[in-house]
Design a protein around this motif. Structure first.
Motif, short mmCIF file in Angstrom:
data_model
loop_
_atom_site.label_atom_id
_atom_site.label_comp_id
_atom_site.label_asym_id
_atom_site.label_seq_id
_atom_site.Cartn_x
_atom_site.Cartn_y
_atom_site.Cartn_z
N UNK A 24 26.45 48.61 47.10
CA UNK A 24 25.16 48.31 46.47
C UNK A 24 25.15 46.91 45.88
N UNK A 25 26.29 46.46 45.38
CA UNK A 25 26.37 45.14 44.75
C UNK A 25 26.33 44.01 45.76
N UNK A 26 26.56 44.32 47.04
CA UNK A 26 26.53 43.31 48.08
C UNK A 26 27.87 42.61 48.20
N UNK A 27 27.89 41.53 48.96
CA UNK A 27 29.16 40.82 49.18
C UNK A 27 29.74 40.30 47.87
N UNK A 28 31.06 40.44 47.75
CA UNK A 28 31.78 39.89 46.60
C UNK A 28 32.95 39.07 47.13
N UNK A 29 33.28 38.02 46.39
CA UNK A 29 34.43 37.20 46.74
C UNK A 29 35.33 37.07 45.51
N UNK A 30 36.62 36.83 45.75
CA UNK A 30 37.59 36.78 44.66
C UNK A 30 38.56 35.62 44.85
N UNK A 31 39.12 35.18 43.75
CA UNK A 31 40.20 34.19 43.78
C UNK A 31 40.91 34.20 42.44
N UNK A 32 42.03 33.54 42.43
CA UNK A 32 42.83 33.41 41.21
C UNK A 32 42.66 31.98 40.72
N UNK A 33 42.14 31.81 39.50
CA UNK A 33 41.99 30.49 38.89
C UNK A 33 41.22 29.52 39.77
N UNK A 34 41.55 28.25 39.61
CA UNK A 34 40.89 27.21 40.39
C UNK A 34 39.74 26.57 39.64
N UNK A 35 39.40 25.36 40.03
CA UNK A 35 38.28 24.61 39.42
C UNK A 35 38.47 24.47 37.91
N UNK A 36 39.70 24.22 37.48
CA UNK A 36 39.97 24.04 36.06
C UNK A 36 40.21 25.32 35.29
N UNK A 37 40.17 26.45 35.96
CA UNK A 37 40.41 27.75 35.31
C UNK A 37 41.86 28.14 35.58
N UNK A 38 42.56 28.61 34.56
CA UNK A 38 43.98 28.94 34.66
C UNK A 38 44.25 30.02 35.70
N UNK A 39 45.46 30.00 36.26
CA UNK A 39 45.85 30.96 37.29
C UNK A 39 46.04 32.39 36.78
N UNK A 40 46.02 32.59 35.48
CA UNK A 40 46.12 33.96 34.97
C UNK A 40 44.74 34.62 34.85
N UNK A 41 43.71 33.93 35.31
CA UNK A 41 42.33 34.45 35.28
C UNK A 41 41.90 34.77 36.71
N UNK A 42 41.46 36.02 36.92
CA UNK A 42 40.87 36.41 38.20
C UNK A 42 39.38 36.11 38.14
#
Length: 157
Positions: free
Chosen positions: A34-52
Motif C-alpha cells: 500500500x505504501x508503494x515503492x520504498x528504497x533504503x540505504x545506510x548513511x550517505x549525503x553527510x548522514x552517519x553510517x549508523x543511520x538507516x
C-alpha cells in the motif's frame, strides 16, 4: 539475509537512485505494498553510517482530505522503516521481529509527490530487544515531519 527472508522481499540496487536499494515485499497483498515503492540505504549525503535511511514516495492514496500525507500512512511507513533499517544496519532477521511499541510525534504536514524519508537509529540493543529512534524528514532533509521512538522484539534465533 536468511534463506526464509529471501522468500519475502528483495533488496536489489535501485536503478533510479544510485547508492540506494529497493525494499520490496514479494507478496503484493501485504500492507507494505500500500505504501508503494520504498528504497533504503545506510548513511550517505553527510548522514552517519549508523543511520538507516528509508524513503517512500507519497501519492494521492496516501493523503487525508486535504493534500497532506495522512498520519496513519506516516505511522505505517515508520513501522515498515524499522524493519527495513534492521536489514540495512545488519542487525538480524527482520521478517519475524515484532513491533512492541511505537510512539510518534507529528511535527509538520508532509506533502504529496515529494519523497518522505525515515531516518532510523539504534538507541540500544539487548539480546531480545531493539530500542530505536528517529525522524521523518522531507525536502532537503531539514524539514522534520515527525519524530519517533520504538521498541522491537527481535526474531528468535
Amino acid at each position: 539475509m536468511t534463506e526464509a527472508e529471501k522468500n519475502f522481499f528483495t533488496s536489489d540496487p535501485d536503478p533510479d537512485h544510485p547508492g540506494w536499494y529497493q525494499w520490496k515485499l514479494k507478496d503484493p497483498e501485504c500492507y507494505n505494498s500500500f505504501l508503494g515503492p520504498m528504497i533504503v540505504r545506510r548513511g550517505g549525503d553527510g548522514i552517519a553510517d549508523n543511520i538507516a535511511r528509508v524513503r517512500m514516495f507519497p501519492e494521492r492514496q496516501h493523503r487525508n482530505l486535504g493534500d497532506a500525507v495522512h498520519g496513519g500512512t506516516m505511522m505505517g511507513f515508520i513501522d515498515c522503516a524499522l524493519f527495513a533499517a534492521m536489514r540495512v544496519l545488519e542487525i538480524g532477521p527482520s521478517g519475524f521481529a515484532v513491533t512492541l511499541e511505537l510512539q510518534t510525534h507529528f511535527i509538520g504536514a508532509a506533502r504529496l509527490g515529494e519523497p518522505l524519508e525515515a531516518q532510523v537509529e539504534v538507541a540500544r540493543e539487548t539480546g531480545r530487544f531493539l530500542f530505536l529512534r528517529g525522524l521523518v524528514v522531507q525536502g532537503d532533509g531539514s524539514e522534520n515531519m515527525a519524530s519517533y521512538t520504538a521498541i522491537v522484539k527481535k526474531a528468535p534465533q
